[in-house]
Design an enzyme around this catalytic site. Structure first.
Site, PDB file in Angstrom:
ATOM      1  N   GLU A 184       0.802  -1.226   0.000  1.00 38.82           N
ATOM      2  CA  GLU A 184       0.000   0.000   0.000  1.00 38.82           C
ATOM      3  C   GLU A 184       0.832   1.273   0.000  1.00 38.82           C
ATOM      4  O   GLU A 184       0.422   2.295  -0.549  1.00 38.82           O
ATOM      5  CB  GLU A 184      -0.963   0.015   1.189  1.00 38.82           C
TER       6      GLU A 184
ATOM      7  N   PHE B  21     -10.893  -6.945  14.639  1.00 37.53           N
ATOM      8  CA  PHE B  21      -9.866  -7.418  13.712  1.00 37.53           C
ATOM      9  C   PHE B  21      -9.584  -6.336  12.657  1.00 37.53           C
ATOM     10  O   PHE B  21     -10.502  -5.797  12.052  1.00 37.53           O
ATOM     11  CB  PHE B  21     -10.333  -8.709  13.033  1.00 37.53           C
TER      12      PHE B  21
END
Ligand code: TPP
Length: 590
Positions: free
Chosen positions: A79, A141
């Site tokens: 990313e 999460f």
């Protein structure tokens, strides 16, 4: 995975993804759409046609909507490189670059790219997925507080609360990113908000209370600046990135020719005025040319247009332009007087400032002053002093690339010695074709930025000039270049060291080479493993044929140039010293 949290959304607000394919944002106006589809439509409404990204749980709904949007998604391999590709796309095109990442690690991987864009004032919009709203604050999460994390490295950021908010938020994000002093803006969208639906209405205008960026300078300040310009005997212009951000290069050239003032460049100011022009002096600062730094010491007026007095440009502040009055043209009032005491501030857009200055300044020539500056040039400064003849010299390679491409390519770099050699020797004549990480100094920028640049400007040849260290951070993007079938060339300047750090250890830390010897892969085999043509150059006579071969091959090509391991970049202003105290070579013991 957080995917399960999607079930927490209210079922009656959910729409199936059966929306018509590839309708334009305009055609979708007024329709009930998912938040994901609204996000795409809002991007399209801003004129976005390319996004750089990487999927994950929280953005799966957004990726669900992507195929039915008019957006080309470039799948990066990490990313951080999506953010930097978007940054380079923006620099090369003048449009707002867009990147996408999922929540948690995807979003945190964007941080360096955002900081890079923030420090170099690059307009960018990052869209991140967030865990569903009911899970926020529960350490779900892949939950990270990305708006908290990125607050200091973005111009602004948002956590979107409902699908109705998406369109106005994206409208405002683009406005903030590109108005005033540009910068990165992050829009964090919870997964359930992507899935829920709302009526798509794209606002025509945005009005952010309290945000009034400067644009038009005060005419009184302009006149004071013009007065100083008209009477100066030894003036210099310091040209910065703000000139390219304002796309003011043409007007700037007319201003320079009218006032006859020689121009020096910050690292990011290069290309704002042709380096081959007789009034161009070249790079200033830490690795600037000798005569440029000498001119700074001697000048009686420094006109800074669109630069922020970065320490790599100024050297020790007390020794910076000690005899000069300072005019500072900057769109950001916070920059005035921040590092250097300013006599006349002109706060506004560089183009607007130049428009107002033009009728106020006299046509002049400074022949004696120019002759003095030229007389200070030290043509003997050459790494050649230290080179062993069997190794190609980096600047020979850089010059050969510039010559083969006629100086017309886009050149990107990593950070380090090769970056400085490129800055010194490319001879940059064209605006927005020199893409380098200035403020943050982000190693690994070279390849992802070449990808972003090529996608933005497919009409231009693109060369990434990278270090063997920096390239080992981002070479995974070779796969992206292959997948996108990009015709880019990569010049790996391989000295087997983290060269710039080694140079500092050599010169300022008693040659204590601590952790700078860096082994690399076989770069040719590495290239081949990605399906990229690899060429190795070990000798001078191989340089030009290798460059020509790379240019003749469609698709990505990597050339590894093996250079003298211990060559240094000259001149260098020692850290903490004044620009005038630059060292010209190893044998310069001042
Ligand atoms: C991400 C990151 N980590 C560390 C640094 C510090 N740093 C600046 S230049 C440099 C060495 C770069 O080596 P290389 O890529 O081989 O280029 P060279 O200087 O040899 O041309 C390092 C480690 C940095 N700028 N960026």
């Amino acid at each position: 995975m957080a995917v399960a949290n999607a079930t927490t959304m209210s079922p009656k607000r959910t729409v199936e993804f059966d929306e018509p394919a590839a309708l334009t944002a305009h055609e979708l106006e007024g329709q009930v759409l998912s938040g994901a589809r609204i996000t795409c439509a809002a991007l399209e409404a801003e004129g976005t046609d390319v996004v750089f990204g990487y999927p994950g749980g929280a953005v799966i709904p957004l990726y669900d909507a992507l195929p039915s949007a008019n957006l080309h998604h470039v799948l990066v391999r990490f990313e951080q490189w999506a953010a930097l590709a978007a940054d380079a796309y923006s620099r090369a095109t003048g449009r707002v670059g867009v990147c996408i990442a999922t929540s948690g690690p995807g979003a945190t991987n964007l941080v360096t790219g955002l900081a890079n864009a923030q420090l170099d004032s690059v307009p960018m919009v990052a869209i991140t997925g967030q865990v569903s709203q009911p899970m926020i604050g529960r350490d779900a999460f892949q939950e990270t507080d990305i708006t908290g994390i990125t607050l200091p490295v973005t111009k602004h950021n948002y956590l979107v609360q409902s699908p109705e908010e998406i369109a106005p938020t994206i409208k405002e994000a683009f406005y903030l990113a590109k108005s005033g002093r540009p910068g990165p803006v992050l829009v964090d969208i919870p997964k359930n908000v992507f899935i829920e639906s709302a009526r798509f209405r794209y606002p025509a205008v945005t009005d952010r209370r309290g945000y009034q960026p400067s644009f038009l300078p005060n005419i009184r300040q302009v006149r004071l600046a013009a007065e100083l310009i008209n009477k100066a005997k030894k003036p210099v212009i310091m040209a910065g990135h703000g000139i390219s951000i304002a796309r003011a290069e043409e007007l700037f050239a007319r201003f320079v020719e009218r006032t006859g003032i020689p121009v020096m460049f910050t690292l990011l100011g290069q290309g704002t005025f042709p380096e081959s022009h007789p009034l161009s002096l070249g790079l200033m600062g830490m690795h600037g040319h000798r005569e440029v730094n000498k001119a700074l010491e001697e000048s009686d007026l420094l006109v800074n247009i669109g630069a922020r007095f970065d320490d790599r440009a100024t050297g020790k502040i007390s020794g910076f332009a000690p005899k000069a009055k300072i005019v500072h043209v900057d769109i950001d009032p916070a920059e005035i007087g921040k590092n250097v005491k300013t006599d006349v501030p002109v706060v506004g857009d560089a183009k607007e400032a130049l428009k107002l200055l033009m009728p106020e300044v006299e046509q002049r020539q400074h022949e004696d002053w120019l002759a003095w500056i030229r007389g200070e040039a030290d043509h003997a400064l050459r790494t050649a002093l230290e080179q062993r003849p069997e190794w190609p010299e980096a600047y020979t390679i850089i010059k050969a690339i510039a010559k083969a491409t006629n100086g017309e390519a886009i050149y990107t770099t990593d950070v380090g010695q090769h970056q400085m050699w490129a800055a010194q020797h490319l001879g940059l004549d064209h605006p927005n074709r020199w893409l380098t990480s200035g403020g943050l100094g982000t190693m690994g920028y070279g390849l992802p930025s070449a990808i972003g640049a090529k996608i933005g400007r497919p009409d231009l040849e693109v060369w990434a000039i990278v270090g063997d260290g920096g390239f080992q951070m981002s070479f995974s993007e070779l796969a992206t270049a292959v997948q996108e079938n990009l015709d880019i060339n990569i010049a790996v300047i391989n000295n087997g060291y983290l060269g710039m750090v080694r140079q500092w250890q050599d010169l300022f830390h008693h040659k204590n080479y601590s952790e700078v010897k860096i082994l690399g892969p076989d770069f040719v085999k590495l290239a081949e493993a990605f399906g990229v043509t690899g060429i190795r150059v070990l000798r001078d006579e191989e340089i030009v044929p290798a460059i020509e071969k790379a240019r003749s091959i469609k698709g990505p090509v990597l050339i590894e140039f093996v250079i003298e391991p211990e060559a240094n970049v000259w001149p260098i202003v020692p850290p903490g010293a004044s620009n005038g105290d630059m060292l010209l070579s190893r044998f310069d013991d001042r």
